[in-house]
Scaffold this motif. Sequence first.
Motif, PDB file in Angstrom:
ATOM      1  N   UNK A 157     -18.047  -0.712  54.681  1.00 37.38           N
ATOM      2  CA  UNK A 157     -17.834  -1.155  52.542  1.00 37.38           C
ATOM      3  C   UNK A 157     -19.430  -1.782  52.345  1.00 37.38           C
ATOM      4  N   UNK A 158     -19.559  -2.757  52.934  1.00 40.90           N
ATOM      5  CA  UNK A 158     -20.757  -3.463  52.090  1.00 40.90           C
ATOM      6  C   UNK A 158     -21.620  -2.439  51.715  1.00 40.90           C
ATOM      7  N   UNK A 159     -21.906  -0.874  52.912  1.00 42.92           N
ATOM      8  CA  UNK A 159     -22.594  -0.710  52.462  1.00 42.92           C
ATOM      9  C   UNK A 159     -22.479   0.270  51.156  1.00 42.92           C
ATOM     10  N   UNK A 160     -21.253   0.801  51.072  1.00 41.99           N
ATOM     11  CA  UNK A 160     -21.157   1.819  49.867  1.00 41.99           C
ATOM     12  C   UNK A 160     -20.989   0.493  48.311  1.00 41.99           C
ATOM     13  N   UNK A 161     -21.156  -0.451  48.417  1.00 45.01           N
ATOM     14  CA  UNK A 161     -21.080  -1.173  47.747  1.00 45.01           C
ATOM     15  C   UNK A 161     -22.259  -1.094  47.255  1.00 45.01           C
ATOM     16  N   UNK A 162     -23.751  -2.037  47.512  1.00 44.05           N
ATOM     17  CA  UNK A 162     -24.574  -1.679  47.473  1.00 44.05           C
ATOM     18  C   UNK A 162     -24.858  -0.993  46.823  1.00 44.05           C
ATOM     19  N   UNK A 163     -24.576   1.174  47.205  1.00 38.25           N
ATOM     20  CA  UNK A 163     -25.089   2.525  46.599  1.00 38.25           C
ATOM     21  C   UNK A 163     -23.976   3.098  45.707  1.00 38.25           C
ATOM     22  N   UNK A 164     -22.794   1.749  45.367  1.00 37.83           N
ATOM     23  CA  UNK A 164     -22.197   2.211  43.650  1.00 37.83           C
ATOM     24  C   UNK A 164     -23.053   2.013  42.796  1.00 37.83           C
ATOM     25  N   UNK A 165     -23.850   0.880  42.403  1.00 30.06           N
ATOM     26  CA  UNK A 165     -25.294   0.593  41.619  1.00 30.06           C
ATOM     27  C   UNK A 165     -26.165   1.794  41.444  1.00 30.06           C
ATOM     28  N   UNK A 166     -26.565   1.667  42.250  1.00 32.45           N
ATOM     29  CA  UNK A 166     -26.969   2.643  41.932  1.00 32.45           C
ATOM     30  C   UNK A 166     -26.951   4.292  41.341  1.00 32.45           C
ATOM     31  N   UNK A 167     -25.939   4.962  41.965  1.00 30.62           N
ATOM     32  CA  UNK A 167     -24.805   5.949  41.834  1.00 30.62           C
ATOM     33  C   UNK A 167     -24.962   6.165  40.325  1.00 30.62           C
ATOM     34  N   UNK A 168     -24.216   4.929  39.681  1.00 33.81           N
ATOM     35  CA  UNK A 168     -23.581   4.861  38.316  1.00 33.81           C
ATOM     36  C   UNK A 168     -25.336   4.706  38.051  1.00 33.81           C
ATOM     37  N   UNK A 169     -25.770   3.801  38.194  1.00 39.52           N
ATOM     38  CA  UNK A 169     -27.109   4.026  37.322  1.00 39.52           C
ATOM     39  C   UNK A 169     -27.991   5.420  37.008  1.00 39.52           C
ATOM     40  N   UNK A 170     -28.212   6.559  38.118  1.00 34.10           N
ATOM     41  CA  UNK A 170     -28.278   7.274  37.654  1.00 34.10           C
ATOM     42  C   UNK A 170     -27.646   8.937  37.259  1.00 34.10           C
ATOM     43  N   UNK A 171     -26.317   8.484  37.275  1.00 33.08           N
ATOM     44  CA  UNK A 171     -25.245   9.548  36.536  1.00 33.08           C
ATOM     45  C   UNK A 171     -25.195   8.858  35.007  1.00 33.08           C
ATOM     46  N   UNK A 172     -25.820   7.503  34.866  1.00 30.19           N
ATOM     47  CA  UNK A 172     -25.315   6.905  33.834  1.00 30.19           C
ATOM     48  C   UNK A 172     -26.821   7.957  32.744  1.00 30.19           C
ATOM     49  N   UNK A 173     -27.661   8.094  33.203  1.00 28.59           N
ATOM     50  CA  UNK A 173     -28.907   8.910  32.550  1.00 28.59           C
ATOM     51  C   UNK A 173     -28.749  10.203  32.195  1.00 28.59           C
ATOM     52  N   UNK A 174     -27.838  10.438  32.881  1.00 24.92           N
ATOM     53  CA  UNK A 174     -27.346  12.224  32.397  1.00 24.92           C
ATOM     54  C   UNK A 174     -26.292  12.042  31.540  1.00 24.92           C
ATOM     55  N   UNK A 175     -25.765  11.249  31.208  1.00 28.18           N
ATOM     56  CA  UNK A 175     -24.103  11.934  31.923  1.00 28.18           C
ATOM     57  C   UNK A 175     -23.773   9.782  30.731  1.00 28.18           C
ATOM     58  N   UNK A 176     -23.802   9.816  30.078  1.00 32.74           N
ATOM     59  CA  UNK A 176     -24.185   8.392  29.211  1.00 32.74           C
ATOM     60  C   UNK A 176     -22.683   8.387  28.448  1.00 32.74           C
ATOM     61  N   UNK A 177     -22.447   9.715  27.631  1.00 33.32           N
ATOM     62  CA  UNK A 177     -21.102   9.013  27.313  1.00 33.32           C
ATOM     63  C   UNK A 177     -20.149   9.325  27.629  1.00 33.32           C
TER      64      UNK A 177
END
Length: 191
Positions: free
Chosen positions: A48-68
């Motif tokens: 679960x901690x590993x998943x918690x660590x992956x989520x911010x990177x995933x969100x930042x990657x998506x944010x660059x393409x789908x900011x809206x």
Amino acid sequence: MTTVTAVAGGIVCALLIVFVAVLAATYNRLVRLRNQADASWSQIDVQLKRRYDLVPNLVETVRGYAAHERGTLDAVVAARGNAMAAAQGANLAGRAEAEGELTAALGRLFAVAEAYPDLKANHSFVALQAELANTEDKIAYARQFFTSAVQSYNNAVQTLPTNIVAALTGFRTREYYQAAGDERGPVQVRF
């Protein structure tokens, strides 16, 4: 008479030794089962901690393409925060609920990503998505192992003659990890 008394004393002594040996073996078995349940929960916690660590990177990657898609991104971040907070002190049911919310938010995030071909082709996004899927598989396996360990422990605590030793020494049954509704099966995407 002295011989009879000596034989009776020897029998009582032998029975006492057998009783203490059985008591000790039963107690040790309960300790091993409890420790196995603790260790299996620890494996869930690591994943679960590993998943918690992956989520911010995933969100930042998506944010660059789908900011809206701010609402979806914020929901994932909030669900991650709730899950991490639940990990600090909530009971098993509260933690399962928070993890279910995170799973549902991630499902919505991946559904949003389907609308962005450039994002789906992005190497970082694909790698993070694969890593998250791998982590989810490890979480599922760890939960299965935990359930099995708790079942073995609870069986020992509740069956004769172990339940007598368990009651005398303070061993109590454990709670199973109950996955929230969204974690019990595939997420349905509705259009």
